[in-house]
Enzyme design. Sequence first.
Site, PDB file in Angstrom:
ATOM      1  N   CYS A  17      60.761  42.657  34.128  1.00 40.85           N
ATOM      2  CA  CYS A  17      59.737  41.702  33.666  1.00 40.85           C
ATOM      3  C   CYS A  17      60.172  40.317  34.113  1.00 40.85           C
ATOM      4  O   CYS A  17      60.443  39.437  33.293  1.00 40.85           O
ATOM      5  CB  CYS A  17      59.583  41.749  32.152  1.00 40.85           C
ATOM      6  SG  CYS A  17      59.382  43.404  31.471  1.00 40.85           S
ATOM      7  N   GLY A  71      63.640  33.313  36.453  1.00 40.64           N
ATOM      8  CA  GLY A  71      64.787  32.542  35.983  1.00 40.64           C
ATOM      9  C   GLY A  71      66.040  33.374  35.814  1.00 40.64           C
ATOM     10  O   GLY A  71      67.137  32.978  36.235  1.00 40.64           O
ATOM     11  N   ASP A  84      57.093  42.332  38.386  1.00 42.33           N
ATOM     12  CA  ASP A  84      56.192  41.831  37.347  1.00 42.33           C
ATOM     13  C   ASP A  84      54.768  42.220  37.722  1.00 42.33           C
ATOM     14  O   ASP A  84      54.483  42.515  38.903  1.00 42.33           O
ATOM     15  CB  ASP A  84      56.296  40.316  37.190  1.00 42.33           C
ATOM     16  CG  ASP A  84      55.971  39.854  35.777  1.00 42.33           C
ATOM     17  OD1 ASP A  84      56.896  39.589  35.004  1.00 42.33           O
ATOM     18  OD2 ASP A  84      54.769  39.806  35.445  1.00 42.33           O
ATOM     19  N   ASP A 133      51.103  46.963  39.679  1.00 40.97           N
ATOM     20  CA  ASP A 133      49.762  47.063  39.123  1.00 40.97           C
ATOM     21  C   ASP A 133      49.856  47.535  37.681  1.00 40.97           C
ATOM     22  O   ASP A 133      50.496  48.558  37.405  1.00 40.97           O
ATOM     23  CB  ASP A 133      48.919  48.064  39.917  1.00 40.97           C
ATOM     24  CG  ASP A 133      48.553  47.563  41.303  1.00 40.97           C
ATOM     25  OD1 ASP A 133      48.620  46.331  41.506  1.00 40.97           O
ATOM     26  OD2 ASP A 133      48.201  48.388  42.161  1.00 40.97           O
ATOM     27  N   CYS A 182      62.739  36.717  23.362  1.00 42.60           N
ATOM     28  CA  CYS A 182      62.932  35.390  22.761  1.00 42.60           C
ATOM     29  C   CYS A 182      62.236  35.388  21.406  1.00 42.60           C
ATOM     30  O   CYS A 182      61.244  34.694  21.184  1.00 42.60           O
ATOM     31  CB  CYS A 182      62.434  34.275  23.667  1.00 42.60           C
ATOM     32  SG  CYS A 182      60.768  34.502  24.312  1.00 42.60           S
TER      33      CYS A 182
END
Length: 392
Positions: free
Chosen positions: A206, A211, A229, A255, A329
Amino acid sequence: MIPAARVQAAVEILDIVIAAARDDGPPADVVVSNYFKTRRYAGSGDRRAVRELVYRAIRRSGERPVDGRAAMLGLDDAAALFGAGGHAPAAVGDGEVAAGERLIPGWIEGELSPLVGADEWPALLERAPLDLRVNVAKADRDSLLAAFDGAEPTRLSPWGLRLPADSQIEQHEAMLGGLVEVQDEGSQLIALACGATGAVNIIDLCAGAGGKALALAAAAPEADIIACDTNRGRLSKLAPRAARAGATIDVRLLDGGREAEMLDDLRDQADIVLVDAPCSGTGTWRRNPEGRWRLSPDGLDKVVALQAHLLDLAVPLVRPGGSLVYAVCSILGREGAGQIADFLGRHSSWAVHTMPDGFGEDFGRVDGGGRLLTPGSDRTDGFFVARLKRSC
């Protein structure tokens, strides 16, 4: 702008922010920026003062206010200027009340990890510093400390620099030269938890804008990294960032609904799969406090189901003896420790794996099968991270 006019501007901005939170529109910082693009008469002091009013009102109200007036009436100094004439907001009407004051939306309180007590809640909404990750493939942290005003080494990440919140670094030569990237210290620790060294095969499932893939490439320049992704727009940002950093990262656009088919050639190939999953974002409220207004019980149920799907999608990609690193997160139990417990219940050949060398025992707190980092305890954004191992 006179003070009363600044209050009216804040009311107008908050109306847009509230609508955007309700309808999945742009974040508050984009709303503020767009508002002032068409109001050139506002000087830098005006923009700064209005922005401060907007974010004070957002941080005060855990529940989404009915409108910008209700949000602004919660600030006593701003409420005193209602009805002051000129460009001030209209006087307070009969029965008009301020938005309620609370830090955490009521329905979310029961979803928090048991480790996040009420004494930690204020830290979830404090203004965050600006963290940089040094690209250790091109520079070392000590040599860059003096390059940024007010910089200090981060406490946990060996790659991090911490700058004051208002630091402007977009045109800094170290930024343009690929020597640093903006990345919260907690996010850096997720890359550190992967334990990437040498010529390993890594899949960042993902990757978003890349980053963490960039952090992994810097830590293990010999690694073969594939960043995946389903979001073309976000993934397209990785290539120029990688070029600036001098990193080689393969990119694979997936996809939605056909991910397993498009990843089948990678079955049993990865030494490390990172699943930095979509989540509630509750760990980033100090950066995006209006995120509290976007969440709903149904939305949380959907994202928890998506996380489980992504974990299951990652399983066949990991070679025997390899590692799966899961991160969100979030500070919510169902997205962290609960997600790992459910995963282990579905996959008997997997077990919780120890963190690699360099990920210290004081990095976060043990939360079920992983570690939880929080602003109040660790001075990072809120993150849950777990490292799992496939049996040989």
